[in-house]
Structures are given as C-alpha cells and as structure tokens.
Design a protein around this motif. Structure first.
Motif, mmCIF file in Angstrom:
data_model
loop_
_atom_site.group_PDB
_atom_site.id
_atom_site.type_symbol
_atom_site.label_atom_id
_atom_site.label_comp_id
_atom_site.label_asym_id
_atom_site.label_seq_id
_atom_site.Cartn_x
_atom_site.Cartn_y
_atom_site.Cartn_z
ATOM 1 N N LYS A 102 0.834 -1.205 0.000
ATOM 2 C CA LYS A 102 0.000 0.000 0.000
ATOM 3 C C LYS A 102 0.871 1.258 0.000
ATOM 4 C CE LYS A 102 -3.744 2.368 2.482
ATOM 5 N NZ LYS A 102 -3.056 3.669 2.489
ATOM 6 N N LYS A 103 1.906 1.258 0.827
ATOM 7 C CA LYS A 103 2.813 2.409 0.896
ATOM 8 C C LYS A 103 3.508 2.604 -0.451
ATOM 9 C CE LYS A 103 4.998 3.152 4.709
ATOM 10 N NZ LYS A 103 4.602 4.535 5.114
ATOM 11 N N LEU A 104 3.895 1.506 -1.069
ATOM 12 C CA LEU A 104 4.568 1.580 -2.366
ATOM 13 C C LEU A 104 3.600 2.092 -3.439
ATOM 14 C CD1 LEU A 104 7.265 1.023 -3.742
ATOM 15 C CD2 LEU A 104 6.477 -1.309 -4.200
ATOM 16 N N ALA A 105 2.346 1.628 -3.393
ATOM 17 C CA ALA A 105 1.342 2.078 -4.365
ATOM 18 C C ALA A 105 1.043 3.559 -4.183
ATOM 19 C CB ALA A 105 0.066 1.251 -4.219
ATOM 20 N N ASP A 106 0.939 4.001 -2.924
ATOM 21 C CA ASP A 106 0.698 5.424 -2.650
ATOM 22 C C ASP A 106 1.840 6.282 -3.169
ATOM 23 O OD1 ASP A 106 -1.694 4.852 -1.422
ATOM 24 O OD2 ASP A 106 -0.880 4.902 0.621
ATOM 25 N N PHE A 107 3.059 5.790 -2.993
ATOM 26 C CA PHE A 107 4.226 6.533 -3.472
ATOM 27 C C PHE A 107 4.213 6.635 -4.988
ATOM 28 C CE2 PHE A 107 8.560 6.428 -5.164
ATOM 29 C CZ PHE A 107 9.080 7.585 -4.607
ATOM 30 N N MET A 108 3.895 5.531 -5.680
ATOM 31 C CA MET A 108 3.872 5.543 -7.134
ATOM 32 C C MET A 108 2.775 6.459 -7.656
ATOM 33 S SD MET A 108 6.405 3.773 -8.006
ATOM 34 C CE MET A 108 6.076 3.807 -9.764
ATOM 35 N N MET A 109 1.623 6.485 -6.986
ATOM 36 C CA MET A 109 0.538 7.375 -7.401
ATOM 37 C C MET A 109 0.941 8.833 -7.208
ATOM 38 S SD MET A 109 -2.862 5.374 -6.006
ATOM 39 C CE MET A 109 -3.925 6.723 -6.525
ATOM 40 N N GLN A 110 1.628 9.117 -6.103
ATOM 41 C CA GLN A 110 2.102 10.480 -5.852
ATOM 42 C C GLN A 110 3.115 10.898 -6.910
ATOM 43 O OE1 GLN A 110 4.237 10.999 -2.187
ATOM 44 N NE2 GLN A 110 4.064 13.213 -2.221
ATOM 45 N N GLN A 111 4.013 9.977 -7.266
ATOM 46 C CA GLN A 111 4.997 10.259 -8.301
ATOM 47 C C GLN A 111 4.318 10.541 -9.633
ATOM 48 O OE1 GLN A 111 7.883 10.859 -6.402
ATOM 49 N NE2 GLN A 111 8.957 9.887 -8.079
ATOM 50 N N SER A 112 3.274 9.745 -9.920
ATOM 51 C CA SER A 112 2.542 9.918 -11.173
ATOM 52 C C SER A 112 1.831 11.266 -11.209
ATOM 53 C CB SER A 112 1.534 8.784 -11.346
ATOM 54 O OG SER A 112 0.775 8.955 -12.524
ATOM 55 N N ARG A 113 1.206 11.649 -10.075
ATOM 56 C CA ARG A 113 0.515 12.946 -10.019
ATOM 57 C C ARG A 113 1.504 14.103 -10.171
ATOM 58 N NH1 ARG A 113 -2.748 10.324 -5.944
ATOM 59 N NH2 ARG A 113 -1.316 11.084 -4.335
ATOM 60 N N GLN A 114 2.655 13.999 -9.521
ATOM 61 C CA GLN A 114 3.652 15.058 -9.626
ATOM 62 C C GLN A 114 4.179 15.170 -11.052
ATOM 63 O OE1 GLN A 114 6.617 14.081 -6.676
ATOM 64 N NE2 GLN A 114 5.443 14.974 -4.996
ATOM 65 N N SER A 115 4.384 14.018 -11.693
ATOM 66 C CA SER A 115 4.854 14.022 -13.073
ATOM 67 C C SER A 115 3.817 14.643 -13.999
ATOM 68 C CB SER A 115 5.177 12.588 -13.516
ATOM 69 O OG SER A 115 5.556 12.554 -14.870
ATOM 70 N N ALA A 116 2.534 14.283 -13.787
ATOM 71 C CA ALA A 116 1.463 14.836 -14.615
ATOM 72 C C ALA A 116 1.327 16.339 -14.402
ATOM 73 C CB ALA A 116 0.145 14.134 -14.299
ATOM 74 N N LEU A 117 1.463 16.782 -13.133
ATOM 75 C CA LEU A 117 1.376 18.208 -12.831
ATOM 76 C C LEU A 117 2.522 18.972 -13.479
ATOM 77 C CD1 LEU A 117 0.071 20.550 -11.290
ATOM 78 C CD2 LEU A 117 1.453 19.927 -9.311
ATOM 79 N N HIS A 118 3.727 18.400 -13.399
ATOM 80 C CA HIS A 118 4.892 19.046 -14.000
ATOM 81 C C HIS A 118 4.726 19.154 -15.514
ATOM 82 C CE1 HIS A 118 9.059 20.298 -14.354
ATOM 83 N NE2 HIS A 118 9.250 19.380 -15.285
ATOM 84 N N GLN A 119 4.226 18.086 -16.130
ATOM 85 C CA GLN A 119 3.998 18.098 -17.576
ATOM 86 C C GLN A 119 2.937 19.122 -17.955
ATOM 87 O OE1 GLN A 119 2.987 14.276 -19.225
ATOM 88 N NE2 GLN A 119 2.597 15.098 -21.260
ATOM 89 N N ALA A 120 1.861 19.174 -17.166
ATOM 90 C CA ALA A 120 0.782 20.124 -17.449
ATOM 91 C C ALA A 120 1.284 21.566 -17.337
ATOM 92 C CB ALA A 120 -0.381 19.895 -16.499
ATOM 93 N N MET A 121 2.115 21.835 -16.326
ATOM 94 C CA MET A 121 2.656 23.180 -16.147
ATOM 95 C C MET A 121 3.553 23.568 -17.320
ATOM 96 S SD MET A 121 3.499 23.183 -12.051
ATOM 97 C CE MET A 121 4.285 24.794 -12.117
ATOM 98 N N ASN A 122 4.362 22.610 -17.794
ATOM 99 C CA ASN A 122 5.230 22.887 -18.939
ATOM 100 C C ASN A 122 4.415 23.137 -20.194
ATOM 101 O OD1 ASN A 122 7.573 22.655 -17.459
ATOM 102 N ND2 ASN A 122 7.914 20.510 -17.978
ATOM 103 N N GLU A 123 3.365 22.317 -20.392
ATOM 104 C CA GLU A 123 2.513 22.478 -21.567
ATOM 105 C C GLU A 123 1.785 23.817 -21.526
ATOM 106 O OE1 GLU A 123 -0.049 19.126 -21.665
ATOM 107 O OE2 GLU A 123 1.464 17.776 -22.528
ATOM 108 N N GLU A 124 1.318 24.206 -20.340
ATOM 109 C CA GLU A 124 0.602 25.466 -20.206
ATOM 110 C C GLU A 124 1.532 26.651 -20.481
ATOM 111 O OE1 GLU A 124 -2.069 27.841 -16.855
ATOM 112 O OE2 GLU A 124 -1.831 25.670 -16.754
ATOM 113 N N GLN A 125 2.754 26.577 -19.956
ATOM 114 C CA GLN A 125 3.715 27.646 -20.197
ATOM 115 C C GLN A 125 4.047 27.741 -21.679
ATOM 116 O OE1 GLN A 125 4.869 29.871 -17.992
ATOM 117 N NE2 GLN A 125 5.934 30.894 -19.667
ATOM 118 N N ASP A 126 4.219 26.587 -22.320
ATOM 119 C CA ASP A 126 4.505 26.547 -23.749
ATOM 120 C C ASP A 126 3.337 27.097 -24.547
ATOM 121 O OD1 ASP A 126 6.068 25.715 -26.093
ATOM 122 O OD2 ASP A 126 4.497 24.222 -26.363
ATOM 123 N N LEU A 127 2.125 26.852 -24.072
ATOM 124 C CA LEU A 127 0.925 27.338 -24.741
ATOM 125 C C LEU A 127 0.880 28.864 -24.738
ATOM 126 C CD1 LEU A 127 -1.731 26.472 -26.097
ATOM 127 C CD2 LEU A 127 -2.789 26.468 -23.829
#
Length: 229
Positions: A102-127
């Motif tokens: 469970k701890k490992l799954a929570d960590f992976m989900m957090q990593q995924s959310r942070q990666s998606a947020l970082h990508q979204a911020m880059n895409e928005e800035q590029d936009l």
C-alpha cells in the motif's frame, strides 16, 4: 551426479519475484538496506509457506543478530510497513506485507501525479508562449484568463488549443473569439485528438467556396503548422 543433485536442490528451493519499483524506490521510502533485505526475507519465507518465521530464522539468513532483527521488525511495524495478522486457528500468526504494498502504491501514485502536474505546467507555459509569438505581443490579463478557462473549466487539451490557434492563423482571424468558436465547435463534434482536428480542418477548408479561398489567399496569412509539432 553431485552437480546434478546440486542443480535439482537449487531449483527445488524455488524463486521469488520482487517488484522492481521496490528495489528502485526503497531509499525514497526511507528504508535502509537492512530493512529492505529483512522485508525480502519475510517475503521469501512466506513464498515457502513459512508465514511467521522467528527472529532466529530471519537472522540466520542475514548478517544481523536475532535481537537486532527483532528491533528492525518492531520498527517496521511502528512505521506501518509490516503488520502481524492473527489467523483463524488459535495461536496462528503471520506477517503481512500489505502495508508495504500500500505504501509503495501510494508513493507511485504520488509520483505519477507530480509528473502529470509538472507536464501540465510545462505544456501550459509553452501554450502561452505560442500565443504570444503568434499575436506578436504579450497577452492581456483577459486573454490569459480566457486561456486558463479553456484549460481548467472547458478541459481542452493544450495540443487541441494549439491546433485551434493554427486554424485561426490559416483563416486570417487571429483573435480569441474566433479561436473560442473553433474550440466550441470541435467539442460539439467530439474532436479530442490532433488527428481529428487536422481532418476536420481540412474538410472545413474544402467546403468553403472558391471566392472565400481567394479572399483568404490575398491576405497572405503566414502558415505555422502546429499540428506537425
């Protein structure tokens, strides 16, 4: 014969499959190497049907003493990485690694959310950069707010917004109102991908009258193929 028997015994011991993410990210979960190996030893014992190995059994497979092993187990239980389950049979106990997974799954989900947020911020800035480049000036606060609405409220993908910008450039109608009409029409038509936007734009231009096309060509509108990027 001895080598054959050794190979048979080796294969008879079986193998365990360890999640790659555990080996990759255990240090980010604040596990020491000793804690990791202890968890793997418990996991291996459970695979062999020994669900509650003693501290002596675990220590025999490691480089720490039984007393040190008990302290590590106690720490892992306190950190909610490991737990002891009571079985249906009186006196039957077993280690459970569910808290670890469970701890490992929570960590992976957090990593995924942070990666998606970082990508979204880059895409928005590029936009924003793309729009300012095409308009040849900084965007006004109202235009920035419109862009934010397209992304946050209308849930248009940044790629689709760029495609609508391209259509506005081709049409010689470089303004936010026209781009908003394009996005509204695409959403009504269920257009969600770059390929769909490209195909729809081509069909739209073909459906225009020759006079419209001549009129547009006289304006010498620059062509920036955002859909090819």
């Amino acid at each position: 014969m001895e080598q054959k028997e050794l190979l048979i015994n080796w294969m008879d011991e079986g193998m365990i499959s360890v999640p790659q993410v555990l080996l990759t990210y255990y240090q980010k979960l604040d596990f020491t190497e000793i804690e990791l190996v202890l968890l793997l030893q418990i996991f291996a014992c459970k695979q062999k049907g020994r669900h509650f190995p003693t501290f002596e059994e675990l220590a025999a497979r490691m480089t720490i003493s039984a007393s040190e092993c008990s302290l590590v187990v106690k720490k892992l239980i306190q950190q909610q990485v490991l737990e002891i389950e009571q079985g249906d049979t009186l006196g039957f106990e077993s280690y459970s690694l569910r808290p670890l997974w469970k701890k490992l799954a929570d960590f992976m989900m957090q990593q995924s959310r942070q990666s998606a947020l970082h990508q979204a911020m880059n895409e928005e800035q590029d936009l924003y950069t793309c729009f300012e480049r095409e308009f040849g000036r900084p965007l006004s606060p109202l235009e920035c707010e419109t862009l934010a609405i397209w992304i946050d409220q209308d849930h248009h993908d940044a790629v689709i917004i760029k495609a609508a910008l391209r259509e506005a450039v081709i049409s010689g109608k470089l303004n936010f109102r026209y781009i908003d009409r394009i996005l509204f029409e695409w959403k009504k038509q269920g257009i969600e991908t770059l390929e769909q936007a490209r195909a729809y734009g081509q069909r739209f231009r073909k459906s225009q009258s020759p006079s419209d096309q001549v009129q547009r060509s006289k304006k010498a509108v620059p062509f920036y193929n955002w859909l090819e990027q």
